[in-house]
Design a protein around this motif. Structure first.
Motif, PDB file in Angstrom:
ATOM      1  N   SER A 125       0.835  -1.211   0.000  1.00  0.00           N
ATOM      2  CA  SER A 125       0.000   0.000   0.000  1.00  0.00           C
ATOM      3  C   SER A 125       0.864   1.253   0.000  1.00  0.00           C
ATOM      4  CB  SER A 125      -0.949  -0.007   1.189  1.00  0.00           C
ATOM      5  OG  SER A 125      -0.225  -0.019   2.400  1.00  0.00           O
ATOM      6  N   LYS A 126       2.023   1.195   0.640  1.00  0.00           N
ATOM      7  CA  LYS A 126       2.932   2.345   0.635  1.00  0.00           C
ATOM      8  C   LYS A 126       3.446   2.606  -0.782  1.00  0.00           C
ATOM      9  CE  LYS A 126       7.208   4.138   2.558  1.00  0.00           C
ATOM     10  NZ  LYS A 126       8.391   3.879   3.356  1.00  0.00           N
ATOM     11  N   GLU A 127       3.789   1.550  -1.505  1.00  0.00           N
ATOM     12  CA  GLU A 127       4.260   1.700  -2.878  1.00  0.00           C
ATOM     13  C   GLU A 127       3.157   2.249  -3.782  1.00  0.00           C
ATOM     14  OE1 GLU A 127       7.622  -1.828  -3.090  1.00  0.00           O
ATOM     15  OE2 GLU A 127       5.512  -2.340  -3.412  1.00  0.00           O
ATOM     16  N   VAL A 128       1.928   1.810  -3.555  1.00  0.00           N
ATOM     17  CA  VAL A 128       0.801   2.324  -4.344  1.00  0.00           C
ATOM     18  C   VAL A 128       0.618   3.813  -4.088  1.00  0.00           C
ATOM     19  CG1 VAL A 128      -1.711   2.210  -4.632  1.00  0.00           C
ATOM     20  CG2 VAL A 128      -0.375   0.106  -4.509  1.00  0.00           C
ATOM     21  N   ARG A 129       0.695   4.235  -2.828  1.00  0.00           N
ATOM     22  CA  ARG A 129       0.559   5.658  -2.499  1.00  0.00           C
ATOM     23  C   ARG A 129       1.680   6.478  -3.139  1.00  0.00           C
ATOM     24  NH1 ARG A 129      -0.699   3.654   2.679  1.00  0.00           N
ATOM     25  NH2 ARG A 129       1.379   4.185   3.418  1.00  0.00           N
ATOM     26  N   MET A 130       2.892   5.960  -3.105  1.00  0.00           N
ATOM     27  CA  MET A 130       4.017   6.673  -3.718  1.00  0.00           C
ATOM     28  C   MET A 130       3.839   6.793  -5.228  1.00  0.00           C
ATOM     29  SD  MET A 130       7.143   5.099  -1.451  1.00  0.00           S
ATOM     30  CE  MET A 130       8.417   5.723  -2.505  1.00  0.00           C
ATOM     31  N   LEU A 131       3.365   5.727  -5.874  1.00  0.00           N
ATOM     32  CA  LEU A 131       3.107   5.777  -7.306  1.00  0.00           C
ATOM     33  C   LEU A 131       1.998   6.761  -7.646  1.00  0.00           C
ATOM     34  CD1 LEU A 131       3.376   2.012  -8.285  1.00  0.00           C
ATOM     35  CD2 LEU A 131       4.805   3.878  -9.146  1.00  0.00           C
ATOM     36  N   MET A 132       0.948   6.782  -6.830  1.00  0.00           N
ATOM     37  CA  MET A 132      -0.154   7.718  -7.073  1.00  0.00           C
ATOM     38  C   MET A 132       0.311   9.160  -6.907  1.00  0.00           C
ATOM     39  SD  MET A 132      -3.345   5.677  -5.343  1.00  0.00           S
ATOM     40  CE  MET A 132      -4.493   6.999  -5.554  1.00  0.00           C
ATOM     41  N   LEU A 133       1.140   9.418  -5.908  1.00  0.00           N
ATOM     42  CA  LEU A 133       1.665  10.765  -5.698  1.00  0.00           C
ATOM     43  C   LEU A 133       2.540  11.188  -6.871  1.00  0.00           C
ATOM     44  CD1 LEU A 133       2.019  13.233  -3.872  1.00  0.00           C
ATOM     45  CD2 LEU A 133       3.964  12.060  -2.825  1.00  0.00           C
ATOM     46  N   ALA A 134       3.414  10.294  -7.315  1.00  0.00           N
ATOM     47  CA  ALA A 134       4.284  10.612  -8.452  1.00  0.00           C
ATOM     48  C   ALA A 134       3.458  10.808  -9.721  1.00  0.00           C
ATOM     49  CB  ALA A 134       5.309   9.499  -8.657  1.00  0.00           C
ATOM     50  N   GLY A 135       2.469   9.978  -9.945  1.00  0.00           N
ATOM     51  CA  GLY A 135       1.645  10.078 -11.143  1.00  0.00           C
ATOM     52  C   GLY A 135       0.809  11.342 -11.176  1.00  0.00           C
ATOM     53  N   THR A 136       0.193  11.697 -10.051  1.00  0.00           N
ATOM     54  CA  THR A 136      -0.618  12.915 -10.037  1.00  0.00           C
ATOM     55  C   THR A 136       0.265  14.155 -10.147  1.00  0.00           C
ATOM     56  OG1 THR A 136      -0.663  12.850  -7.612  1.00  0.00           O
ATOM     57  CG2 THR A 136      -2.557  11.943  -8.770  1.00  0.00           C
ATOM     58  N   SER A 137       1.462  14.104  -9.576  1.00  0.00           N
ATOM     59  CA  SER A 137       2.381  15.240  -9.707  1.00  0.00           C
ATOM     60  C   SER A 137       2.789  15.429 -11.159  1.00  0.00           C
ATOM     61  CB  SER A 137       3.633  15.023  -8.848  1.00  0.00           C
ATOM     62  OG  SER A 137       3.291  14.916  -7.500  1.00  0.00           O
ATOM     63  N   LEU A 138       3.157  14.343 -11.825  1.00  0.00           N
ATOM     64  CA  LEU A 138       3.562  14.421 -13.226  1.00  0.00           C
ATOM     65  C   LEU A 138       2.378  14.815 -14.107  1.00  0.00           C
ATOM     66  CD1 LEU A 138       5.815  14.044 -15.277  1.00  0.00           C
ATOM     67  CD2 LEU A 138       5.170  11.646 -15.433  1.00  0.00           C
ATOM     68  N   GLY A 139       1.213  14.270 -13.826  1.00  0.00           N
ATOM     69  CA  GLY A 139       0.024  14.619 -14.604  1.00  0.00           C
ATOM     70  C   GLY A 139      -0.352  16.078 -14.435  1.00  0.00           C
ATOM     71  N   GLY A 140      -0.288  16.568 -13.205  1.00  0.00           N
ATOM     72  CA  GLY A 140      -0.592  17.976 -12.956  1.00  0.00           C
ATOM     73  C   GLY A 140       0.407  18.902 -13.632  1.00  0.00           C
ATOM     74  N   THR A 141       1.676  18.528 -13.575  1.00  0.00           N
ATOM     75  CA  THR A 141       2.710  19.315 -14.239  1.00  0.00           C
ATOM     76  C   THR A 141       2.451  19.383 -15.739  1.00  0.00           C
ATOM     77  OG1 THR A 141       4.340  18.653 -12.581  1.00  0.00           O
ATOM     78  CG2 THR A 141       5.192  19.510 -14.653  1.00  0.00           C
ATOM     79  N   SER A 142       2.154  18.239 -16.327  1.00  0.00           N
ATOM     80  CA  SER A 142       1.882  18.206 -17.765  1.00  0.00           C
ATOM     81  C   SER A 142       0.660  19.051 -18.106  1.00  0.00           C
ATOM     82  CB  SER A 142       1.654  16.768 -18.231  1.00  0.00           C
ATOM     83  OG  SER A 142       2.810  16.002 -18.059  1.00  0.00           O
ATOM     84  N   LEU A 143      -0.389  18.911 -17.339  1.00  0.00           N
ATOM     85  CA  LEU A 143      -1.620  19.638 -17.615  1.00  0.00           C
ATOM     86  C   LEU A 143      -1.398  21.151 -17.549  1.00  0.00           C
ATOM     87  CD1 LEU A 143      -4.632  19.400 -18.200  1.00  0.00           C
ATOM     88  CD2 LEU A 143      -5.025  19.407 -15.746  1.00  0.00           C
ATOM     89  N   PHE A 144      -0.748  21.624 -16.485  1.00  0.00           N
ATOM     90  CA  PHE A 144      -0.509  23.060 -16.366  1.00  0.00           C
ATOM     91  C   PHE A 144       0.466  23.546 -17.428  1.00  0.00           C
ATOM     92  CE2 PHE A 144      -1.760  22.263 -11.821  1.00  0.00           C
ATOM     93  CZ  PHE A 144      -3.001  22.862 -11.957  1.00  0.00           C
ATOM     94  N   TYR A 145       1.420  22.724 -17.788  1.00  0.00           N
ATOM     95  CA  TYR A 145       2.374  23.067 -18.828  1.00  0.00           C
ATOM     96  C   TYR A 145       1.660  23.197 -20.163  1.00  0.00           C
ATOM     97  CZ  TYR A 145       6.591  22.651 -21.723  1.00  0.00           C
ATOM     98  OH  TYR A 145       7.594  22.851 -22.624  1.00  0.00           O
ATOM     99  N   TYR A 146       0.739  22.289 -20.450  1.00  0.00           N
ATOM    100  CA  TYR A 146       0.022  22.315 -21.727  1.00  0.00           C
ATOM    101  C   TYR A 146      -0.934  23.502 -21.801  1.00  0.00           C
ATOM    102  CZ  TYR A 146       1.682  17.544 -22.385  1.00  0.00           C
ATOM    103  OH  TYR A 146       2.444  16.433 -22.524  1.00  0.00           O
ATOM    104  N   ILE A 147      -1.463  23.907 -20.677  1.00  0.00           N
ATOM    105  CA  ILE A 147      -2.378  25.066 -20.669  1.00  0.00           C
ATOM    106  C   ILE A 147      -1.601  26.336 -21.004  1.00  0.00           C
ATOM    107  CG2 ILE A 147      -3.780  26.529 -19.166  1.00  0.00           C
ATOM    108  CD1 ILE A 147      -4.737  23.952 -17.803  1.00  0.00           C
ATOM    109  N   VAL A 148      -0.357  26.415 -20.588  1.00  0.00           N
ATOM    110  CA  VAL A 148       0.456  27.624 -20.803  1.00  0.00           C
ATOM    111  C   VAL A 148       1.016  27.692 -22.222  1.00  0.00           C
ATOM    112  CG1 VAL A 148       2.567  28.803 -20.058  1.00  0.00           C
ATOM    113  CG2 VAL A 148       1.041  27.798 -18.376  1.00  0.00           C
ATOM    114  N   ILE A 149       1.252  26.535 -22.869  1.00  0.00           N
ATOM    115  CA  ILE A 149       1.919  26.496 -24.183  1.00  0.00           C
ATOM    116  C   ILE A 149       1.196  27.301 -25.263  1.00  0.00           C
ATOM    117  CG2 ILE A 149       2.484  24.967 -26.118  1.00  0.00           C
ATOM    118  CD1 ILE A 149       3.606  23.031 -24.244  1.00  0.00           C
ATOM    119  N   PRO A 150      -0.116  27.204 -25.413  1.00  0.00           N
ATOM    120  CA  PRO A 150      -0.733  27.873 -26.573  1.00  0.00           C
ATOM    121  C   PRO A 150      -0.374  29.318 -26.608  1.00  0.00           C
ATOM    122  CG  PRO A 150      -2.418  26.663 -25.372  1.00  0.00           C
ATOM    123  CD  PRO A 150      -1.130  26.585 -24.601  1.00  0.00           C
TER     124      PRO A 150
END
Length: 97
Positions: free
Chosen positions: A72-97
């Motif tokens: 469960s600790k590994e799952v939480r760490m993966l979820m944290l890393a995934g949401t961080s990367l996803g959020g970064t990508s999303l905000f980055y893509y919003i700024v690009i246009p």
């Protein structure tokens, strides 16, 4: 053996960074063709998921070791890393246009 692992890690980080950097080019081209941020992000997710599933199938077929479920600790760490990367990508893509 330790130097080989360090070299492999540096190589993987370099490849990952270059791939992540190339995404900006594809995002700009997608926006130029009229795609929205949600369409670009969804397609990135679907293509990434398909790639990981293919790698998982190959690893399962070629590996002789029995794979264990993550804790469960590994799952939480993966979820944290995934949401961080996803959020970064999303905000980055919003700024690009």
């Amino acid at each position: 053996m330790k130097k080989q692992n360090i070299l492999k890690g540096v190589l993987f980080v370099g490849i990952g960074a270059s791939i992540y950097g190339m995404l900006a080019t594809f995002v700009k081209l997608a926006y130029h063709d009229g795609f929205t941020t949600s369409e670009v992000t969804t397609s990135q997710f679907v293509l990434g998921l398909a790639g990981l599933l293919i790698l998982n199938i190959i690893q399962t077929l070629t590996s002789k070791k029995k794979l264990s479920l993550p804790s469960s600790k590994e799952v939480r760490m993966l979820m944290l890393a995934g949401t961080s990367l996803g959020g970064t990508s999303l905000f980055y893509y919003i700024v690009i246009p």
